[in-house]
Design a protein around this motif. Structure first.
Motif, PDB file in Angstrom:
ATOM      1  N   SER A   1      11.783   9.884 -18.614  1.00  0.00           N
ATOM      2  CA  SER A   1      10.670  10.163 -19.520  1.00  0.00           C
ATOM      3  C   SER A   1      11.184  10.516 -20.918  1.00  0.00           C
ATOM      4  CB  SER A   1       9.840  11.331 -18.974  1.00  0.00           C
ATOM      5  OG  SER A   1       9.021  11.891 -19.965  1.00  0.00           O
ATOM      6  N   SER A   2      10.623   9.889 -21.925  1.00  0.00           N
ATOM      7  CA  SER A   2      11.042  10.164 -23.306  1.00  0.00           C
ATOM      8  C   SER A   2      10.657  11.578 -23.733  1.00  0.00           C
ATOM      9  CB  SER A   2      10.412   9.141 -24.266  1.00  0.00           C
ATOM     10  OG  SER A   2       8.999   9.165 -24.176  1.00  0.00           O
ATOM     11  N   ALA A   3       9.566  12.103 -23.197  1.00  0.00           N
ATOM     12  CA  ALA A   3       9.154  13.468 -23.541  1.00  0.00           C
ATOM     13  C   ALA A   3      10.189  14.480 -23.060  1.00  0.00           C
ATOM     14  CB  ALA A   3       7.788  13.781 -22.932  1.00  0.00           C
ATOM     15  N   LEU A   4      10.760  14.245 -21.882  1.00  0.00           N
ATOM     16  CA  LEU A   4      11.793  15.143 -21.381  1.00  0.00           C
ATOM     17  C   LEU A   4      13.040  15.075 -22.245  1.00  0.00           C
ATOM     18  CD1 LEU A   4      11.708  14.776 -17.485  1.00  0.00           C
ATOM     19  CD2 LEU A   4      10.705  16.558 -18.909  1.00  0.00           C
ATOM     20  N   ALA A   5      13.428  13.868 -22.614  1.00  0.00           N
ATOM     21  CA  ALA A   5      14.613  13.710 -23.463  1.00  0.00           C
ATOM     22  C   ALA A   5      14.441  14.495 -24.757  1.00  0.00           C
ATOM     23  CB  ALA A   5      14.849  12.232 -23.757  1.00  0.00           C
ATOM     24  N   ASN A   6      13.258  14.421 -25.342  1.00  0.00           N
ATOM     25  CA  ASN A   6      12.975  15.153 -26.576  1.00  0.00           C
ATOM     26  C   ASN A   6      13.074  16.657 -26.349  1.00  0.00           C
ATOM     27  OD1 ASN A   6      11.644  15.719 -29.253  1.00  0.00           O
ATOM     28  ND2 ASN A   6      10.006  16.402 -27.917  1.00  0.00           N
ATOM     29  N   THR A   7      12.447  17.137 -25.288  1.00  0.00           N
ATOM     30  CA  THR A   7      12.439  18.577 -25.011  1.00  0.00           C
ATOM     31  C   THR A   7      13.841  19.125 -24.785  1.00  0.00           C
ATOM     32  OG1 THR A   7      10.222  18.455 -24.040  1.00  0.00           O
ATOM     33  CG2 THR A   7      11.585  20.353 -23.447  1.00  0.00           C
ATOM     34  N   TYR A   8      14.629  18.461 -23.956  1.00  0.00           N
ATOM     35  CA  TYR A   8      15.949  18.978 -23.614  1.00  0.00           C
ATOM     36  C   TYR A   8      16.896  18.990 -24.800  1.00  0.00           C
ATOM     37  CZ  TYR A   8      14.391  18.608 -18.768  1.00  0.00           C
ATOM     38  OH  TYR A   8      13.699  18.749 -17.582  1.00  0.00           O
ATOM     39  N   TYR A   9      16.821  17.980 -25.635  1.00  0.00           N
ATOM     40  CA  TYR A   9      17.707  17.957 -26.793  1.00  0.00           C
ATOM     41  C   TYR A   9      17.278  18.972 -27.843  1.00  0.00           C
ATOM     42  CZ  TYR A   9      20.590  14.139 -25.197  1.00  0.00           C
ATOM     43  OH  TYR A   9      21.483  13.392 -24.480  1.00  0.00           O
ATOM     44  N   MET A  10      15.990  19.233 -27.933  1.00  0.00           N
ATOM     45  CA  MET A  10      15.525  20.259 -28.864  1.00  0.00           C
ATOM     46  C   MET A  10      15.926  21.655 -28.394  1.00  0.00           C
ATOM     47  SD  MET A  10      14.093  19.475 -31.637  1.00  0.00           S
ATOM     48  CE  MET A  10      13.531  21.137 -31.881  1.00  0.00           C
ATOM     49  N   CYS A  11      15.841  21.879 -27.092  1.00  0.00           N
ATOM     50  CA  CYS A  11      16.058  23.223 -26.544  1.00  0.00           C
ATOM     51  C   CYS A  11      17.487  23.459 -26.104  1.00  0.00           C
ATOM     52  CB  CYS A  11      15.116  23.451 -25.366  1.00  0.00           C
ATOM     53  SG  CYS A  11      13.381  23.266 -25.800  1.00  0.00           S
ATOM     54  N   LYS A  12      18.349  22.471 -26.308  1.00  0.00           N
ATOM     55  CA  LYS A  12      19.773  22.591 -25.927  1.00  0.00           C
ATOM     56  C   LYS A  12      19.916  22.924 -24.438  1.00  0.00           C
ATOM     57  CE  LYS A  12      21.033  21.947 -30.213  1.00  0.00           C
ATOM     58  NZ  LYS A  12      19.715  21.695 -30.774  1.00  0.00           N
ATOM     59  N   LEU A  13      19.139  22.213 -23.636  1.00  0.00           N
ATOM     60  CA  LEU A  13      19.204  22.373 -22.191  1.00  0.00           C
ATOM     61  C   LEU A  13      19.732  21.101 -21.549  1.00  0.00           C
ATOM     62  CD1 LEU A  13      15.783  24.158 -21.532  1.00  0.00           C
ATOM     63  CD2 LEU A  13      18.037  25.111 -21.023  1.00  0.00           C
ATOM     64  N   SER A  14      20.428  21.240 -20.457  1.00  0.00           N
ATOM     65  CA  SER A  14      20.914  20.076 -19.723  1.00  0.00           C
ATOM     66  C   SER A  14      19.908  19.714 -18.636  1.00  0.00           C
ATOM     67  CB  SER A  14      22.273  20.368 -19.088  1.00  0.00           C
ATOM     68  OG  SER A  14      22.146  21.304 -18.033  1.00  0.00           O
ATOM     69  N   TYR A  15      19.881  18.450 -18.282  1.00  0.00           N
ATOM     70  CA  TYR A  15      19.021  18.014 -17.180  1.00  0.00           C
ATOM     71  C   TYR A  15      19.402  18.759 -15.899  1.00  0.00           C
ATOM     72  CZ  TYR A  15      16.871  14.057 -19.663  1.00  0.00           C
ATOM     73  OH  TYR A  15      16.150  13.279 -20.520  1.00  0.00           O
ATOM     74  N   LYS A  16      20.684  18.977 -15.700  1.00  0.00           N
ATOM     75  CA  LYS A  16      21.159  19.632 -14.490  1.00  0.00           C
ATOM     76  C   LYS A  16      20.548  21.017 -14.346  1.00  0.00           C
ATOM     77  CE  LYS A  16      25.416  21.047 -12.136  1.00  0.00           C
ATOM     78  NZ  LYS A  16      26.910  21.107 -12.226  1.00  0.00           N
ATOM     79  N   ASP A  17      20.438  21.753 -15.454  1.00  0.00           N
ATOM     80  CA  ASP A  17      19.898  23.116 -15.408  1.00  0.00           C
ATOM     81  C   ASP A  17      18.367  23.143 -15.391  1.00  0.00           C
ATOM     82  OD1 ASP A  17      22.379  24.401 -15.422  1.00  0.00           O
ATOM     83  OD2 ASP A  17      22.509  24.304 -17.607  1.00  0.00           O
ATOM     84  N   ALA A  18      17.755  22.243 -16.149  1.00  0.00           N
ATOM     85  CA  ALA A  18      16.329  22.392 -16.440  1.00  0.00           C
ATOM     86  C   ALA A  18      15.402  21.460 -15.675  1.00  0.00           C
ATOM     87  CB  ALA A  18      16.087  22.215 -17.944  1.00  0.00           C
ATOM     88  N   TYR A  19      15.904  20.303 -15.236  1.00  0.00           N
ATOM     89  CA  TYR A  19      14.961  19.313 -14.705  1.00  0.00           C
ATOM     90  C   TYR A  19      14.266  19.763 -13.432  1.00  0.00           C
ATOM     91  CZ  TYR A  19      12.797  15.115 -12.993  1.00  0.00           C
ATOM     92  OH  TYR A  19      11.860  14.215 -12.518  1.00  0.00           O
ATOM     93  N   ILE A  20      14.900  20.594 -12.640  1.00  0.00           N
ATOM     94  CA  ILE A  20      14.278  21.033 -11.397  1.00  0.00           C
ATOM     95  C   ILE A  20      12.913  21.657 -11.660  1.00  0.00           C
ATOM     96  CG2 ILE A  20      15.468  23.269 -11.474  1.00  0.00           C
ATOM     97  CD1 ILE A  20      14.405  21.254  -8.334  1.00  0.00           C
TER      98      ILE A  20
END
Length: 444
Positions: free
Chosen positions: A398-417
């Motif tokens: 999802s492009s919305a997730l990509a935007n959120t994680y890069y803005m918030c300096k979060l990794s998918y591994k930590d945040a996607y769950i």
């Protein structure tokens, strides 16, 4: 093997590779280009043709469509931080959360979700919401020592009930069915409100579980917030502001009013809100703030927009190959009860397009007439389609997730769950719950 089936296999392999790559920490642009190559090879398409004819037009289209909105969103958010409004709101929310003794962190997360809900139900795009609440959330979570990866639990307010369940939502997810069924935004209000309550119970239960797990492990704002702190100008010197809360909220109120009452475009609304932010707080330093704010806004915009455009480009290639047509054409062959057919069809389309509104449109263009012939009252069908579309739309590509994680300096591994449980599992269960209620006769 049938070329369409081979292409479909390529889409599935490429999507799995995309997910694996970003979870391993590779930049979404690199991962998306390699995933495009996989799709092209399986689909018998020249890789360079896929990149130049399908990937780059979608990439450029995303930049063209979102650059101004992202820039003014980031500038508005920066203005709230520059004048102390964001910090004051954060400290006010922290004080409110502390009144819930023993449940301060839960209250803090739900305060963030409530903020996102207000903006989302006010008609503001999820992309704008991410920029706007980030400055508030950072101080709120830091003050209450909430694990930063739980920021993504704010999706409760921007990706679930306000988007698809509550009647009257101005978000596209709730508006698309109107074009096909002749319904209105208030369709099936009782059904929608009951589903919203059900979804909220599920989502809040997940937040409680995550907070208990963090408490047992002794996890606080860091380590998931470390990267954000390193990128933050004043991360080491957080101070409390004593600006009246109502004054701090005026710029956001202006944004919602100009957008929904004046009906101005989002960019104009954000520009007006930014101007009001500087004028009522520090009118003598507008030029200084604009100079520094614009620099930060451009940097944030470029970072987030490249991530979003990369995911969008990959989606463009997927939509252009024969395997995607095979998926869409197979939707009208789904067996089972009427509500099951609707839930599966909408979710599959939303999942492969990584968009609730686009997925709905694709499915309804193909199956709208069939859905209307299934015997489901149109208001209930409207609500079921809207709720179903916010399930698989939040997969990792999802492009919305990509935007959120890069803005918030979060990794998918930590945040996607958190996004997976809240925006996929809980919403899918809510769609099933909605289908059961409709089957039992609750259609109003």
């Amino acid at each position: 093997m049938n070329p369409e089936v081979l292409s479909l296999i390529g889409i599935l392999v490429a999507t799995a590779f995309f997910i694996f790559g970003i979870f391993k920490g590779y930049h979404v642009t690199l991962v998306s280009i390699l995933a495009v190559a996989i799709v092209a090879i399986f689909s018998g398409v020249n890789i360079m043709t896929a990149l130049t004819d399908d990937y780059m037009p979608r990439f450029a289209g995303a930049v063209s469509s979102y650059f101004l909105m992202f820039f003014f969103s980031a500038l508005f958010a920066k203005s709230l931080g520059d004048v102390g409004a964001a910090q004051s709101i954060a400290f006010a929310l922290a004080r409110l959360a502390r009144k819930f003794k023993g449940h301060e962190k839960l209250a803090g997360v739900l305060c963030l979700a409530a903020l996102q809900a207000v903006f989302s139900y006010g008609g503001i795009s999820v992309f704008v919401v991410t920029f706007t609440v980030l400055y508030i959330a950072k101080d709120l979570f830091q003050q209450l020592n909430i694990p930063w990866h739980l920021y993504t639990c704010g999706a409760i307010g921007s990706s679930t009930f306000t988007v698809a369940m509550l009647p009257g939502s101005p978000q596209l997810t709730n508006l698309v069915p109107m074009e096909f069924f002749g319904t209105d935004a208030m369709a099936a209000p009782v059904l929608g409100c009951i589903c919203a309550i059900f979804c909220l119970i599920l989502c809040v239960s997940w937040v409680v579980f995550q907070l208990r797990r963090a408490e047992k492990s002794g996890e606080g704002f860091e380590p998931t917030g470390t990267a954000l702190l390193r990128s933050w100008d004043d991360s080491k010197n957080v101070q409390e502001y004593n600006i009246p809360l109502l004054k701090c909220l005026i710029p956001s109120i202006v944004l919602i009013v100009v957008l929904n009452v004046v009906k101005a475009p989002a960019v104009v609304s954000l520009a007006c809100a930014t101007a009001v932010s500087y004028l009522i707080f520090e009118p003598k330093n507008i030029l200084k703030h604009l100079k520094n704010g614009a620099l930060t806004a451009v940097q944030n915009t470029n970072t987030a927009l490249v991530a979003l455009a990369s995911a969008t480009g990959f989606g463009g290639v997927v939509a252009a190959v024969s395997g995607f047509d095979f998926i869409i054409n197979a939707l009208d062959k789904i067996p089972g009860p009427p509500v099951v057919q609707v839930i599966i069809a909408i979710n599959v389309a939303a999942g492969f397009s990584a968009s609730s509104s686009t997925g709905q449109r694709l499915a309804l263009e193909l199956l709208g007439d069939r859905f209307m012939s299934l015997g489901i009252p149109l208001p209930a069908l409207h609500r079921l389609c809207a709720i179903s579309s916010v399930g698989l739309d939040t997969l990792p590509h999802s492009s919305a997730l990509a935007n959120t994680y890069y803005m918030c300096k979060l990794s998918y591994k930590d945040a996607y769950i958190n996004n997976f449980v809240i925006s996929v599992v809980c919403t899918l269960l809510t769609a099933v719950f909605c289908g059961i209620l409709i089957t039992l006769g609750l259609t109003f």
